[in-house]
Design a protein around this motif. Structure first.
Motif, mmCIF file in Angstrom:
data_model
loop_
_atom_site.group_PDB
_atom_site.id
_atom_site.type_symbol
_atom_site.label_atom_id
_atom_site.label_comp_id
_atom_site.label_asym_id
_atom_site.label_seq_id
_atom_site.Cartn_x
_atom_site.Cartn_y
_atom_site.Cartn_z
ATOM 1 N N ALA A 102 75.542 51.688 57.719
ATOM 2 C CA ALA A 102 74.293 51.742 58.498
ATOM 3 C C ALA A 102 73.759 50.364 58.846
ATOM 4 C CB ALA A 102 73.241 52.535 57.732
ATOM 5 N N THR A 103 74.056 49.369 58.022
ATOM 6 C CA THR A 103 73.544 48.026 58.301
ATOM 7 C C THR A 103 74.652 47.064 58.718
ATOM 8 O OG1 THR A 103 73.678 47.309 55.984
ATOM 9 C CG2 THR A 103 71.627 48.341 56.695
ATOM 10 N N HIS A 104 75.786 47.604 59.139
ATOM 11 C CA HIS A 104 76.823 46.765 59.747
ATOM 12 C C HIS A 104 76.294 46.301 61.105
ATOM 13 C CE1 HIS A 104 80.516 45.712 61.912
ATOM 14 N NE2 HIS A 104 81.079 45.550 60.727
ATOM 15 N N PRO A 105 76.609 45.061 61.525
ATOM 16 C CA PRO A 105 76.097 44.556 62.799
ATOM 17 C C PRO A 105 76.304 45.479 64.005
ATOM 18 C CG PRO A 105 77.055 42.765 61.580
ATOM 19 C CD PRO A 105 77.350 44.017 60.784
ATOM 20 N N LYS A 106 77.356 46.275 64.000
ATOM 21 C CA LYS A 106 77.577 47.206 65.115
ATOM 22 C C LYS A 106 76.496 48.284 65.170
ATOM 23 C CE LYS A 106 82.602 46.765 65.603
ATOM 24 N NZ LYS A 106 83.896 47.496 65.578
ATOM 25 N N ASN A 107 75.847 48.523 64.039
ATOM 26 C CA ASN A 107 74.896 49.629 63.957
ATOM 27 C C ASN A 107 73.447 49.183 63.824
ATOM 28 O OD1 ASN A 107 76.991 51.603 64.020
ATOM 29 N ND2 ASN A 107 77.436 51.122 61.878
ATOM 30 N N THR A 108 73.200 47.892 63.864
ATOM 31 C CA THR A 108 71.832 47.406 63.712
ATOM 32 C C THR A 108 71.277 46.941 65.050
ATOM 33 O OG1 THR A 108 72.610 45.187 63.117
ATOM 34 C CG2 THR A 108 72.171 46.731 61.315
ATOM 35 N N SER A 109 69.949 46.839 65.088
ATOM 36 C CA SER A 109 69.272 46.538 66.349
ATOM 37 C C SER A 109 68.018 45.712 66.107
ATOM 38 C CB SER A 109 68.887 47.847 67.046
ATOM 39 O OG SER A 109 68.081 47.614 68.183
ATOM 40 N N SER A 110 67.701 44.872 67.069
ATOM 41 C CA SER A 110 66.472 44.071 67.026
ATOM 42 C C SER A 110 65.316 44.786 67.722
ATOM 43 C CB SER A 110 66.719 42.706 67.682
ATOM 44 O OG SER A 110 67.170 42.863 69.029
ATOM 45 N N TYR A 111 65.418 46.099 67.880
ATOM 46 C CA TYR A 111 64.420 46.900 68.595
ATOM 47 C C TYR A 111 63.011 46.674 68.035
ATOM 48 C CZ TYR A 111 62.677 50.998 71.183
ATOM 49 O OH TYR A 111 61.991 51.826 72.043
ATOM 50 N N GLY A 112 62.898 46.628 66.716
ATOM 51 C CA GLY A 112 61.580 46.474 66.098
ATOM 52 C C GLY A 112 60.880 45.184 66.466
ATOM 53 N N THR A 113 61.649 44.121 66.690
ATOM 54 C CA THR A 113 61.030 42.857 67.128
ATOM 55 C C THR A 113 60.433 43.024 68.518
ATOM 56 O OG1 THR A 113 62.557 41.557 65.770
ATOM 57 C CG2 THR A 113 61.439 40.401 67.562
ATOM 58 N N GLY A 114 61.118 43.797 69.364
ATOM 59 C CA GLY A 114 60.558 44.115 70.679
ATOM 60 C C GLY A 114 59.273 44.916 70.563
ATOM 61 N N GLU A 115 59.220 45.823 69.578
ATOM 62 C CA GLU A 115 57.993 46.597 69.368
ATOM 63 C C GLU A 115 56.839 45.699 68.936
ATOM 64 O OE1 GLU A 115 59.206 51.033 68.039
ATOM 65 O OE2 GLU A 115 59.832 49.474 66.621
ATOM 66 N N LEU A 116 57.129 44.671 68.143
ATOM 67 C CA LEU A 116 56.082 43.707 67.779
ATOM 68 C C LEU A 116 55.566 42.982 69.016
ATOM 69 C CD1 LEU A 116 57.479 42.169 64.469
ATOM 70 C CD2 LEU A 116 55.251 43.253 64.742
ATOM 71 N N ILE A 117 56.476 42.623 69.916
ATOM 72 C CA ILE A 117 56.062 41.977 71.173
ATOM 73 C C ILE A 117 55.147 42.897 71.960
ATOM 74 C CG2 ILE A 117 56.870 41.151 73.421
ATOM 75 C CD1 ILE A 117 59.363 40.088 71.993
ATOM 76 N N LEU A 118 55.523 44.172 72.072
ATOM 77 C CA LEU A 118 54.695 45.131 72.816
ATOM 78 C C LEU A 118 53.306 45.258 72.204
ATOM 79 C CD1 LEU A 118 57.134 48.076 73.655
ATOM 80 C CD2 LEU A 118 56.179 46.387 75.226
ATOM 81 N N ALA A 119 53.238 45.259 70.872
ATOM 82 C CA ALA A 119 51.937 45.347 70.209
ATOM 83 C C ALA A 119 51.073 44.134 70.548
ATOM 84 C CB ALA A 119 52.131 45.451 68.696
#
Length: 372
Positions: A102-119
């Motif tokens: 689940a935390t192999h680079p192929k399966n991870t995402s920086s999506y949450g950092t984008g959500e911080l930007i949106l906030a």
């Protein structure tokens, strides 16, 4: 004696603020005049350092971590300047890696950092500073961009998931759903490394192993990252800082017109660190581990460079030290004090970091008292 403490956070044990407080209390007891500066280099502790030094506030929002779980992450907010400060490690940090599929680079995402930007955008930010140290993703920033509305497609025009496994399949992308207000925001990229996106010193080859890639996977993952770069940036311009945080530097610079700066230099400027060092008799800094990588611009070395120009000696408290003392003396660190004074496991050292640092500070203060 006038002393300035500016100690970096010690990962897994003490924040910059906590470490400074411990050392300041000891040296004050010995009769010294001590002032403290919370410090960081764009990684862990960046938000806390700027909020502490500039009287900002912490705001919280729920975001996805790099493996899709949810948590309440914080960012710094400075209402008067309409400035937000974000750490990518809050949502996409290496602390979330656990060695599973689940935390192999192929399966991870920086999506949450984008959500911080949106906030921060919804809060009314006009300038957003994004610290890029300490991340666990290698997705080229497509997760962050997807959170902002960018859509990525394969050759059949099928939308791709926002994670590392999609890099090699990207054939096109769309800005159709990106909020127009993002174009009015200034993005500042506070990086702790200045690697390019691809190549021997890039996001994959230099940092992929520590984020979970196996040796036999590096070549294919590098090819996928190169493919992504070729599709979205045909000019193939590879700039320093693009490889920071698994490619977040590239995504923010290229898609959001972000400006790359040294995370340490940015915080030093905001805290007026140079002026404080110039007025001091001794600088106390430190970090969890000082080694050859520290010479590339980590906090203690950055501080030592400033102090060296001002001819002020520097003492560094560290959890561990590898490398030759002469190397560090050359860049301005006068003496290194390991805070461990007995044999112990790493787990114990992290757990007892407060006591260890307190004892080390007392030893240093007593030694200094012999000459004053």
């Amino acid at each position: 004696m006038k002393i300035v403490t500016a100690i970096d956070s010690m990962k897994g044990s003490l924040s910059s603020i906590q470490a400074n407080q411990i050392v300041a209390e000891v040296f004050t007891t010995f009769g010294h005049e001590v002032s403290s500066v919370a410090i960081a280099d764009g990684g862990e502790g960046t938000v806390a350092a700027l909020v502490e030094n500039n009287q900002g506030q912490l705001l919280f929002t729920e975001v996805q971590t790099l493996n899709g779980q949810y948590l309440a992450a914080s960012y710094g907010w400075f209402a008067e300047k309409k400035l937000a400060v974000i750490e990518s490690a809050q949502a996409s940090g290496i602390q979330f890696l656990n060695g599973t599929v689940a935390t192999h680079p192929k399966n991870t995402s920086s999506y949450g950092t984008g959500e911080l930007i949106l906030a921060a955008v919804e809060q009314g930010a006009k300038t957003i500073v994004i610290g890029l140290g300490g991340t666990g993703t290698v997705d080229g920033g497509i997760g962050l961009l997807s959170a902002l509305g960018v859509r990525f497609f394969d050759e059949n025009r099928q939308e791709l998931p926002a994670k590392g496994s999609s890099l090699g399949a990207i054939a096109d992308y769309s800005f159709e759903n990106v909020p127009a207000k993002l174009q009015q925001i200034q993005f500042i990229i506070a990086a702790d490394v200045f690697s390019p996106l691809t190549g021997d010193k890039g996001a994959v080859k230099m940092f992929g192993r520590q984020k979970g890639l196996q040796a036999h996977e590096i070549a294919d993952y590098e090819a996928a990252m190169q493919h992504y770069q070729d599709v979205v940036h045909p000019e193939k311009e590879n700039k320093p800082g693009d490889g920071a945080a698994g490619g977040l530097g590239f995504a923010i610079r290229h898609f959001l017109k972000g400006i790359v700066v040294s995370g340490f230099d940015y915080i030093a400027e905001q805290t007026k660190l140079t002026e404080k060092i110039e007025q001091a008799d001794l600088i106390i800094t430190g970090e969890g581990q000082i080694d050859a990588q520290s010479l590339q611009g980590k906090v203690p070395v950055g501080i030592a460079h400033i102090a060296q120009k001002a001819q002020v000696p520097v003492l560094a408290f560290v959890g561990s030290c590898t490398g030759e003392a002469a190397q560090f003396a050359e860049v301005g660190i006068s003496v290194i004090f390991p805070i461990i004074d007995q044999v112990m496991t790493l787990e114990t050292a992290l757990k007892e970091a407060e006591q260890n640092l307190h004892r080390a500070a007392e030893r240093a203060a007593r030694l200094l008292a012999l000459y004053n």
